[in-house]
Design a protein around this motif. Structure first.
Motif: not given
Length: 339
Positions: A180-193, A212-219
């Protein structure tokens, strides 16, 4: 045509100007027949009150400042719909400004609203510090989403994003997906973290090692979701499902997968977070974690009015206790894993 005045209404209704004033402001009880006479005169003369004069007299502007992040955000717009609903019939009007996830810009906008003499402020998520909220609340009451602070002049509500992230990932795990991959929200946003933490917690509880290879930064935006899928596919790391940090990311991910020759849900299952109105109409309709966005807007506005007017509403400190819980809305973008 000459604009009608309080004295014109008094003449037509057959009452004194002071009686008209008391009825229009609701500052005192008057006889029913006088109230009806004044209301009829108001309609007959098409009377429009002088809001500036009323503000000077009462010390209230009957406006509420609303800080959002982007004026074109479907998430913020859904919450604003709730705010608008709560303000119906109250006489209060919202003044909306945006902060663009910039703490200094948010603070500047809040100070601008206070300078405009708003009676209270609603914050629909943001980065402004708790210390600044406390300081600003000495001038006007504040109710905020996305914060964890409750004082005499500040109330807040914060969705349990960690739980939501866990629920989304657990849902995919229960369908048999393990990659299962995960596209993260804004890097400094609490909800994303917090949603990332929930994702990792669900994997751990299922005995699956975090990759970690399955986690990609989004916005948190469509473009970020589309770009993240391209990055995932280019990495060559196999995945059968994706948890997107929010629905907008999911919309972009849908396009990104299609552009890379992958079908949803036949090749990849996809789940979002928010349950925005458009998620029902995406292609395919998006499975998502539903949070009470509209209901939160209603509750935040009612709580702020309670703080302003000193009613029982202001005693509701734990706002989340009175809002619907997070739930999974299953649609056609997910299906059980097939070898």
């Amino acid at each position: 045509m000459k604009k009608a005045t309080v004295y014109d209404i008094a003449r037509v209704a057959g009452v004194s100007a002071s009686t008209v004033s008391r009825i229009l402001t609701g500052s005192a009880k008057v006889a029913e027949e006088k109230r009806i006479a004044v209301e009829n005169a108001v309609k007959e003369l098409d009377y429009r009150p002088n809001l500036m004069a009323q503000s000077l007299k009462t010390g209230q502007s009957m406006t509420l400042g609303v800080l959002t992040q982007y004026l074109d955000s479907p998430f913020s717009n859904e919450m604003l719909r709730g705010v608008e609903k709560a303000l119906e019939g109250t006489g209060y009007v919202p003044i909306v400004v945006s902060g663009h996830w910039n703490p200094q810009q948010e603070l500047d906008r809040l100070r601008l609203l206070i300078a405009r003499r708003v009676d209270g402020i609603l914050i629909l998520t943001g980065h402004v510090s708790q210390q600044n909220l406390i300081e600003l609340s000495q001038q006007v009451p504040i109710v905020a989403a996305g914060h964890n602070i409750n004082t005499e002049r500040v109330r807040s509500y914060n969705v349990n994003s960690r739980l939501g992230g866990y629920m989304a990932t657990r849902y995919l795990l229960d369908l048999g997906h393990t990659q299962i991959a995960h596209i993260v929200g804004l890097a400094d946003q609490k909800d994303a973290i917090e949603r990332l933490h929930g994702y990792r917690q669900a994997l751990t509880s299922a005995g699956i090692a975090f990759d970690p290879a399955l986690v990609v930064q989004g916005d948190f935006c469509e473009v970020g979701g589309r770009d993240a899928i391209k990055q995932l596919v280019a990495s060559g790391r196999p995945f059968s499902a994706v948890f997107c940090a929010n629905d907008q990311t999911g919309y972009g991910a849908l396009l990104g997968l299609r552009e890379n020759g992958l079908s949803v849900p036949e090749d990849v299952s996809l789940i979002g977070f928010d349950d925005l109105p458009f998620s029902t109409f995406s292609n395919p309709p998006l499975t998502t974690v539903k949070q009470p966005i509209y209901e939160t807007g209603v509750k935040l506005a009612k709580t702020l009015l309670g703080l302003i007017e000193g009613s029982e509403e202001s005693d509701s400190i734990e706002l989340q206790d009175e809002l619907p819980e997070l739930t999974i809305v299953a649609r056609q973008s997910t299906r059980p894993f097939v070898e």
